[in-house]
Structures are given as structure tokens and as C-alpha cells.
Enzyme design. Sequence first.
Site, PDB file in Angstrom:
ATOM      1  N   SER A   1      43.908 -34.340   6.150  1.00  0.00           N
ATOM      2  CA  SER A   1      43.591 -35.335   5.132  1.00  0.00           C
ATOM      3  C   SER A   1      44.598 -35.222   3.999  1.00  0.00           C
ATOM      4  O   SER A   1      45.224 -34.162   3.810  1.00  0.00           O
ATOM      5  CB  SER A   1      42.181 -35.088   4.589  1.00  0.00           C
TER       6      SER A   1
ATOM      7  N   TYR B   1      35.374 -29.285   0.685  1.00  0.00           N
ATOM      8  CA  TYR B   1      35.923 -30.165   1.718  1.00  0.00           C
ATOM      9  C   TYR B   1      37.444 -30.114   1.711  1.00  0.00           C
ATOM     10  O   TYR B   1      38.089 -29.934   2.755  1.00  0.00           O
ATOM     11  CB  TYR B   1      35.444 -31.603   1.504  1.00  0.00           C
TER      12      TYR B   1
END
Length: 234
Positions: free
Chosen positions: A146, A158
Site C-alpha cells: 500500500s 495498519y
Amino acid sequence: MRDKNEQGDKREKIILITGASSGIGEATARTLVNAGHKVVVTARRKERLDALVEELGSDKVLAIAADATDYDQQAKVVEQAIAHYGRLDVAFANAGAGVSQAGTENGDPQEWKRVVDININALLWTAHATLPYLRETQGHFILTSSVAGRTNHAGSIYSSTKWFAYGFGQNLAREMAEWKGRCTTITPGMVNTAFFDEPKPDKLDPQDVADAVLYAISASPRANIREVHLMPTY
């Protein structure tokens, strides 16, 4: 022996996709089958996988319901894929999850465990289970990190898991290069998937990431697309 002068790798490939029941994984399965490849799709939701088989054809899609965070289940998925198709050319470790409570101090440790299991452990299990077979075909490992794994976000667990995924992809690329394998890390910005409570139509679409996977595996064998970084235009 592969032709080193060919402009792109157009051979039919056998591709394993984790997290294939929705979003990026589902879009990638459709894209790869439409491009002439065969896929092994795996996720926990069997009914969603079965729908892909019905849509795309049982001659092109093998669906195996499994929990990617369970090493034994993931290893059995790979074994069944090899038994069915006889080889594995590409593994796309796409399964992932986010958190609902941001930050560290106010975060939920139980939620962190789930996210670490799917964003880190499932990635490692998939790599460990597939690499012996990818070595046989001088194959390709692809993973979804990501933009959050390339930038800092205050207290984000995350983001930290995606930093791991990003670093692991770089390290694995070096390991696979020893036997002419290829490894691609995809680092998308915000993608309009069920990951979010509200639709994000102005952000990336799962199809954009699926196209990146097809681009990476279609490159000439002499070219290792180490990273594909996608950001919304708007």
C-alpha cells in the site's frame, strides 16, 4: 528456453490469487482469465468463489475455500492447485484487512492480531508454500502492499503491517533473483473496495490494480517489474 528477445510474455499462466472473493482479488481473477490465463482463487467465502467459477468457467477457474492465516490450509490450497494444473507460474498474495480504530493508544489489540495475521502472516505463509513450485517454473510472486507502506501515519498499526509487506517484497525479490524468479510489490493508494464503509468512486478502482498485475506478469522475461505504485489521479 525462453526467447530473450520476445517483447512480452504471452504464454498461458497458472496463477494463484488469495483474497479472491471480492475487490482487487475478484477483479484480478476476471482480468487474468479474460487475458487467456487460468486461476486458482482462494478466500474464506466459498459462495463468492463458486460464483466466479460459474461466471468464468470451471475449465479456467479452480476455487478452493480456505483461511489464508492458517498455514496448513494455505499449504493445502497450493497442493490442490498443483494436483489440478500440474504447475504454478504466479502467486498473487492479495489477502488483506484494515482496522476500524486508528492509532496505538486508542487501538484495539484484538483487532491488531487479526490484521497482523492477514497482512503479515498470510503473506508469509503464501510465499513459503508457493516458492518451491515457483522455483520450478522460474515463476513470479506478486503482493499487495500500500502507499501506507511507503509513508508515515501517526500510530497506524495498519500502515506498519504494510511497511512489513513492502520491505518483505523487496527482500523476496532479491532472494528469487538467485534463480531468475520475479517479484512485484504493488503499492496502491486508496482503492474503492468494501474495505471502506462509504464508497470512494473518485479513488482507484480494483480494476486498476488488476491491470497492474496483468502488466507485471506480461512483461518480457528479461524485465522484472519490481514495484508498481498507483495513486488516484483526482
